[in-house]
Design an enzyme around this catalytic site. Structure first.
Site: not given
Length: 310
Positions: A42, A44, A257
């Site tokens: 999260g 990233n 990500d």
């Protein structure tokens, strides 16, 4: 106050990296000065959103002196963030580049064990915050001590508060989240096969199985990462394959990500799912063009997006 995008990282890390001429067992290796970066799924995603010109609130579990270092690193990057305190020390990962070969050695630590009181307090905090959040990205593995149905519990809270939950994880944690119903998932092919109860998924089956997840209300959007081939996306409007643009590959770290960041940022800006998926693919491709853990660059992502929209 409305928060367009929040991210949740249950097992964040400080990513420490350095370089050495050669890795030799039993030798005392003289490393270059280390660099430190905030890490974890999260976090990233929030960092990539920032690089793409957007804003988000990064929520994460943090404890001890290393937890404070993590918070300081997020301050340095200009991220809005909120730590949820735990007793254990935030983990540190370690990466060494062997300069003589160009090979990278990556050491990932398991992270602190959370108590039941700690993970339950996290859900309580989120319950109070979710009414203000449009999109919540829960990304990364769960730390020791947290039950596999944690993201499933979170999915129930998100549904009650009309928050769109994006889950980017794997294994039992993903299966139980999907069983509760989420807005979007982004498994790779291996994770997708595991989720659908297969050892592997043939190309002919991919679209049918992704669409089945949508039709059974398990996920409104399913975005299957196909690596260099791009993504397969399924929604109520049908299925589509979006090929990744050809770019020079420098490092694949952070591509997933960055893809999630691009998609959720575009959706939060009111773009269609077709535009959002292409922006996500562009951001993921932009990430592989950068060295190490740099994630994506906005100018690269926007240029590649324009190509994909032609």
């Amino acid at each position: 106050m409305t928060i367009k995008i929040a991210t949740l990282t249950m097992n964040p890390a400080i990513d420490k990296s350095s370089a050495v001429d050669q890795v030799v067992a039993e030798w005392k290796l003289r490393c270059e000065p280390p660099t430190y970066e905030p890490g974890g799924g999260g976090i990233n995603v929030s960092r990539a959103i920032r690089k793409l010109g957007g804003d988000s609130l990064a929520l994460y579990m943090a404890g001890g002196f290393s937890g404070q270092v993590l918070s300081d690193l997020l301050d340095q990057e200009g991220l809005s963030h909120q730590a949820l305190a735990i007793a254990g020390l935030t983990r540190e990962n370690f990466t060494i580049l062997e300069k003589s070969t160009g090979q990278q050695y990556r050491f990932g630590m398991p992270g602190p064990t959370l108590t039941e009181a700690e993970w339950r307090r996290c859900l309580e905090e989120l319950s109070g915050l979710l009414p203000q959040v449009d999109y919540l990205v829960a990304s990364g593995r769960l730390p020791p001590g947290v039950p596999a149905n944690f993201y499933g519990r979170l999915a129930k809270l998100a549904r009650e508060n009309k928050t769109r939950l994006i889950v980017d994880t794997s294994g039992e944690a993903l299966r139980l989240a999907v069983a509760e119903g989420v807005f979007l998932i982004k498994p790779n092919l291996r994770e997708f096969a595991e989720l659908t109860g297969r050892e592997r998924v043939d190309e002919q089956e991919e679209e049918h199985l992704a669409r089945a997840l949508v039709l059974s209300n398990k996920s409104e959007m399913v975005v299957v990462s196909l690596g260099a081939a791009g993504v397969l996306v399924a929604s109520a409007e049908g299925t589509e394959r979006v090929r990744a643009p050809l770019v020079p590959i420098i490092s694949k770290v952070g591509a997933g990500d960055s893809t999630v960041a691009g998609m959720v940022l575009a959706l939060a800006r009111g773009q269609s799912w077709r535009e959002a998926v292409r922006y996500g693919v562009a951001a993921g491709a932009a990430a592989v063009m950068t060295p190490g853990t740099e994630l994506c660059r906005r100018e690269d992502a926007e240029r590649l997006y324009e190509q994909l929209m032609q």
